[in-house]
Design a protein around this motif. Structure first.
Motif, PDB file in Angstrom:
ATOM      1  N   UNK A 192       0.843  -1.205   0.000  1.00 19.55           N
ATOM      2  CA  UNK A 192       0.000   0.000   0.000  1.00 19.55           C
ATOM      3  C   UNK A 192       0.873   1.248   0.000  1.00 19.55           C
ATOM      4  N   UNK A 193       1.919   1.221   0.802  1.00 25.83           N
ATOM      5  CA  UNK A 193       2.853   2.355   0.844  1.00 25.83           C
ATOM      6  C   UNK A 193       3.424   2.632  -0.547  1.00 25.83           C
ATOM      7  N   UNK A 194       3.879   1.590  -1.234  1.00 27.75           N
ATOM      8  CA  UNK A 194       4.463   1.766  -2.568  1.00 27.75           C
ATOM      9  C   UNK A 194       3.445   2.354  -3.547  1.00 27.75           C
ATOM     10  N   UNK A 195       2.173   1.995  -3.384  1.00 30.80           N
ATOM     11  CA  UNK A 195       1.118   2.544  -4.265  1.00 30.80           C
ATOM     12  C   UNK A 195       0.920   4.042  -4.032  1.00 30.80           C
ATOM     13  N   UNK A 196       0.970   4.472  -2.775  1.00 35.62           N
ATOM     14  CA  UNK A 196       0.681   5.879  -2.470  1.00 35.62           C
ATOM     15  C   UNK A 196       1.931   6.755  -2.436  1.00 35.62           C
ATOM     16  N   UNK A 197       3.111   6.152  -2.454  1.00 38.79           N
ATOM     17  CA  UNK A 197       4.351   6.931  -2.362  1.00 38.79           C
ATOM     18  C   UNK A 197       4.450   8.023  -3.424  1.00 38.79           C
ATOM     19  N   UNK A 198       4.075   7.790  -4.699  1.00 40.77           N
ATOM     20  CA  UNK A 198       4.145   8.897  -5.667  1.00 40.77           C
ATOM     21  C   UNK A 198       3.306  10.110  -5.258  1.00 40.77           C
ATOM     22  N   UNK A 199       2.201   9.878  -4.587  1.00 39.31           N
ATOM     23  CA  UNK A 199       1.364  10.987  -4.102  1.00 39.31           C
ATOM     24  C   UNK A 199       2.071  11.683  -2.942  1.00 39.31           C
ATOM     25  N   UNK A 200       2.672  10.922  -2.046  1.00 41.32           N
ATOM     26  CA  UNK A 200       3.375  11.494  -0.897  1.00 41.32           C
ATOM     27  C   UNK A 200       4.640  12.238  -1.318  1.00 41.32           C
TER      28      UNK A 200
END
Length: 119
Positions: free
Chosen positions: A36-44
């Motif tokens: 999940x972290x890897x999925x949202x990392x571009x947003x973060x």
């Protein structure tokens, strides 16, 4: 329920100032499932200069609390040190003098041990 539909969750408290936020320079202390972290990392990465994955869900908030504790402890300790300096007749009423008071600490045995431990 959400996981069955592909949803996930991370906690991601922020560190630094509103100016850093405007400039995309926040520290983001994220935690949760690594996928999940890897999925949202571009947003973060948009508001975050430093985006850290810190482990299981909740670890981001615990890290933020520790960060706040260390910052406030340092501020309190510095205020006490400046009070001692004032009492001893070493004035700290300007930035230059304050820097001179702190400079020896950066080269002390204790500071060297702490920075080595943190590395």
């Amino acid at each position: 329920m959400g996981a069955a539909k592909g949803a996930g969750m991370v906690d991601a408290p922020l560190g630094r100032t509103s100016t850093h936020a405007k400039d995309g320079l926040l520290n983001i202390m994220a935690a949760g499932d690594i996928d999940t972290f890897e999925k949202v990392k571009p947003v973060l990465d948009v508001p975050g200069e430093n985006v850290f994955h810190l482990g299981e869900l909740g670890a981001g908030h615990v890290t933020k609390l520790i960060n706040n504790f260390m910052g406030m402890t340092t501020a309190c300790t510095m205020s006490q040190a400046f009070a001692v300096a004032d009492r001893a007749g070493i004035t700290s009423n300007n930035y230059s003098t304050s820097c001179q008071l702190v400079r020896p600490v950066r080269h002390s045995w204790g500071f060297a041990r702490i920075t080595r431990w943190m590395a």
